[in-house]
Structure formats: C-alpha cells, structure tokens
Design an enzyme around this catalytic site. Structure first.
Site, PDB file in Angstrom:
ATOM      1  N   GLY A 220       0.815  -1.207   0.000  1.00 20.46           N
ATOM      2  CA  GLY A 220       0.000   0.000   0.000  1.00 20.46           C
ATOM      3  C   GLY A 220       0.848   1.256   0.000  1.00 20.46           C
ATOM      4  N   GLY A 222       2.434   4.900   1.340  1.00 19.72           N
ATOM      5  CA  GLY A 222       2.945   5.470   2.583  1.00 19.72           C
ATOM      6  C   GLY A 222       4.405   5.175   2.816  1.00 19.72           C
ATOM      7  CG  MET A 224       5.406   0.968   8.023  1.00 18.89           C
ATOM      8  SD  MET A 224       4.128   0.715   9.256  1.00 18.89           S
ATOM      9  CE  MET A 224       4.163   2.279  10.137  1.00 18.89           C
ATOM     10  CD  GLU A 245      -5.989  -0.352  -4.413  1.00 17.13           C
ATOM     11  OE1 GLU A 245      -6.866  -1.164  -4.041  1.00 17.13           O
ATOM     12  OE2 GLU A 245      -5.708   0.681  -3.784  1.00 17.13           O
ATOM     13  N   GLY A 343      -8.564  -1.079  -1.567  1.00 16.09           N
ATOM     14  CA  GLY A 343      -8.451  -2.518  -1.756  1.00 16.09           C
ATOM     15  C   GLY A 343      -7.971  -3.259  -0.527  1.00 16.09           C
TER      16      GLY A 343
END
Length: 445
Positions: A220, A222, A224, A245, A343
C-alpha cells in the site's frame, strides 16, 4: 484486447468549452481516476458555475485542485462524490463539498455495469491515439473502461504528458469515443510519500523477515510500506512477483535490483501488474512503454479469487487504529472521513486465501494529538469510526514492538496479543480496561 465498437462512432474534435457545454443541470458527470482526471474540461465546466445547478460529479483520488470545487464555494452548481480521498478531497469533505462513496475498490467496475444508472457525460485524460486507434489510460486503468461503457457521452482529453502503460483493457478505442479535446499537456502531478521514520524501519525489518523467495507482493501507499521494500533489498530474498493495486516507488528499486522477476507467478509471469500508478516523475518515466509493466482493471487486480491464484501472496497495508478484537479502522477518524476502504480488505482476504500467503496490517503504536501521545491500539473504537478490516479477517499485526498473528485466537487471546505490541506506556491501562469490559475474563491469564 481493446475492441472496436460494433456500433462505431465518429469521434469529433471540439474545444473544451464546447465539451463542457454538453453538460446540463442535473447531469451526472464522471471524471475518472487519479492522473486520468481531466484538466481543461474541468476548467471549462467550472467556468459555467453561474449557468448550471445540481450537477453531480463522480471521481476518485484527486491529485490537483478542481475548478468545479474552487469556483463554487457554496455548492449551488456542483456536488462531488468520491470513491477514495486524497488530501485535496479530504479538505473539501471537511468543508462539506465532497461526499464519500463506500466501496470495495475491486467491485467498482461491477457497480457501473449493474447498479449505476446515470453517467450522462464522462471525460477522462488519455494518451494520444496509438497505432491501433486506442487512447491509452496511462497509469489510471482502474474502473475507467466500465465507466465509459455506461456513459451516454464519452469525451477524451488528450495529453502528451500521460505515460503510456501496456494492458489489454487500459484504453478506449476511437470507435467508442464521441468527442476529442486537446489537453494542456502539463506534467502529471507528482505525489510524494512521507519520509521514512525509525519506527517505519523497525516495522519494515519485522515484515521483511517474513517474506520468502518467490512471494508475490501487494504494498500500500505510505512511508512504512516503502520502507519494507528497502528492508527486502537487504534480506537476500529473490524472485519476487508484483500483483498490486498501486505501483509504489519501492517496487521500482526492487525491480532494478533484480529482486522482482515475476518468474514464479502463477500467471502474468515476468510482469509487474497494477491497476494504477501515482508517484514521482521517476515512476512515470519507468512505467512509460515498459514491457514488464501491465495495467489491468481493478476487478482483475483486487478481487480475492484472482489474487489467491498466486502462491505466497504478501499483502502489506497501513491502518490508523485497531481495537483489542483486531478490527482495523483505516479510513476515518471519528466521524471525519480521511481516505477510503480501497483494496485493503480484498487484499487481506486474497493473501490469506493464497497458498502460503500472509497479510500484514501495520502501524506505529502511537500518534500525537495536541502534543500528547495516544495509543493506536484501543479497547474500543470512537463513535463514528468505520471498520475497514473486520476482526475475522485480520491476520498478522505489526508495530515497532513486535508481530502477532490473530488467526485462530479467541477474543481474550487477541486482546493479550495486541496489548503485547502496544506501546509500553499504554499496556497496563489497556489490560485494565479490557478486564473491566469483559474482553479479558477475570479467570484468563
């Protein structure tokens, strides 16, 4: 492959003002996704603020200011409905100008085909027509094909700045287009990541140690998750695949280091597959006509039954808060909407269902609120907070203080496990509150 329409249209070149003139009061207008949202059409439509009333606009993840919002402060002319918020959308939601559409992102093409009745006008930004008569969607494949299928009037805004990204459904044939307008060809807005912190690095090391050779990654947005990519580079793992995604910056580093090969994927062997890209100029240059990158519709990338076809799928996503039962609230802060479901849930489920798969929900153990540290692990959610990932789906949870797996654990076992990776300053209070509320029974040790 992108097919030519059997009832072929003859696309007409018109000005942006003429295209905006096709919109009537009360119309539903679709702008599409991210870098595919139109700019000159938006400026022309926003200029009609005194002529129109009740125009409803759908979009997703806006990356630059929109004239339909900036020119209509009170919302008399335009209302905006958004599938996922970025920072700009969030600010206008706080002003009461944007509303959220709850979704699982991978289902959105089906929403258009089955449930959305009105798309009066749709306009998306595209690459110039290619040798096959196709206008490529760039890094914004997502749900755009299904959206344009439903539109009564299809307008494309041509931009030479959009990266051309390969994909069998990543574009629209000219035979399905009603009108063509020239874009401003301005560079695509770059979207940066927050800087990587020491806490990010600690969490990333924990996750990287869990990734095996041949794993297939979804990561995802970001700081991190991108830190995880850095730690993977140091771990010695090899032959990773990408089925994700969003194309994120860290994936480029893994590809260029030879760590991502896609050689062990069950399908799309050797390809990095995504449904959209947002990031730096470097990323846009990287995906442009890169034969190893494939941009697919979001129902291809995000539906769990497709994700699980790969072995060893690893899903890595952030959340903002988790309660002691394992519910993750990733999109709201109280009643304030901040992002969207996206997602996350679908990849959590797809990764778990994959043979040898693992899903990770990660977050720093605390955040600052008016200078005071607050725990992200809480006994219960605040009023209005929306659960993104249910307790029944949460698998691995990671903070800078460790990792726990909630699968197969009872409610008190979950609570004890999550308390063990909360910040030490909050552990005693969390356990006391959990026992007072019966989450951890008196007899449980």
């Amino acid at each position: 492959m992108i097919s030519q329409s059997s009832g072929a249209k003859t696309a007409k070149r018109i000005s942006a003002a003429e295209a905006a003139g096709l919109v009537r009061s009360g119309h539903w207008v679709d702008y599409g996704f991210g870098m595919g949202q139109p700019d000159v059409f938006d400026q022309a439509l926003g200029a009609r603020v005194d002529e129109l009333a009740g125009v409803k606009i759908r979009n997703c993840l806006t990356i630059k200011p929109r004239a339909v919002l900036e020119n209509d402060a009170e919302g008399h002319s335009f209302g905006v409905f958004n599938w996922h918020f970025g920072g700009y959308d969030r600010r206008h939601h706080d002003r009461g100008r944007v509303s959220y559409n709850p979704i699982n992102f991978g289902e959105v093409p089906d929403y258009y085909r089955r449930f959305i009745d009105h798309v009066d006008v749709a306009c998306v930004k595209v690459c110039p027509e290619d040798e096959n008569g196709v206008f490529n969607f760039g890094g914004a494949c997502t749900y755009q094909e299904a959206m344009l299928e439903k539109a009564k009037i299809v307008i494309v805004e041509v931009s030479t700045a959009l990266p051309y990204v390969f994909g069998p459904h990543n574009g629209i044939h000219k035979s399905k287009v009603d009108f063509i307008i020239d874009g401003d060809h301005a560079p695509i807005t770059e979207v940066g990541n927050p800087p990587v912190t020491e806490i990010d690095k600690k969490i990333a090391r924990i996750i990287a140690a869990e990734i095996e050779d041949g794993a297939c990654l979804q990561i995802g947005i970001g700081g991190m998750p991108n830190a995880v990519c850095s730690m993977i580079r140091e771990s010695g793992v090899k032959d990773l695949g990408i089925h994700t995604e969003m194309m994120v910056e860290g994936m480029l580093d893994l590809y260029e280091a030879g760590i991502v090969t896609g050689a062990r994927k069950a399908f799309d062997v050797g390809k990095m597959v995504c449904t959209f890209a947002l990031g730096s100029r470097r990323q846009y240059d990287f995906i442009h006509r890169n034969p190893d990158i494939v941009c697919q519709p979001v129902d291809y990338t995000n539906l769990p039954h497709n994700i699980q076809r790969h072995d060893k799928v690893v899903s890595i996503n952030n959340t903002t808060k988790m309660d002691l039962q394992g519910q993750a609230a990733s999109e709201t802060a109280g009643h304030r909407h901040i992002s969207g479901t996206g997602g996350q849930l679908q990849f959590v489920r797809g990764a778990y269902a994959s043979k040898g798969g693992k899903s990770f929900v990660c977050f720093s153990s605390t955040y600052d609120k008016k200078g005071e540290p607050q725990s992200r692990i809480v006994c219960e959610m605040a009023p209005g907070e929306v659960v993104t990932t249910p307790r029944t789906d949460t698998m691995y949870v990671v903070t800078e203080h460790g990792i726990v797996n909630l699968k197969g654990k009872s409610v008190p076992e979950r609570a004890k496990a999550l308390i063990s990776i909360a910040h030490p300053d909050f552990r005693e209070g969390l356990e006391r509150e959990a026992r007072e509320k019966g989450i951890i029974p008196r007899w449980f040790r």
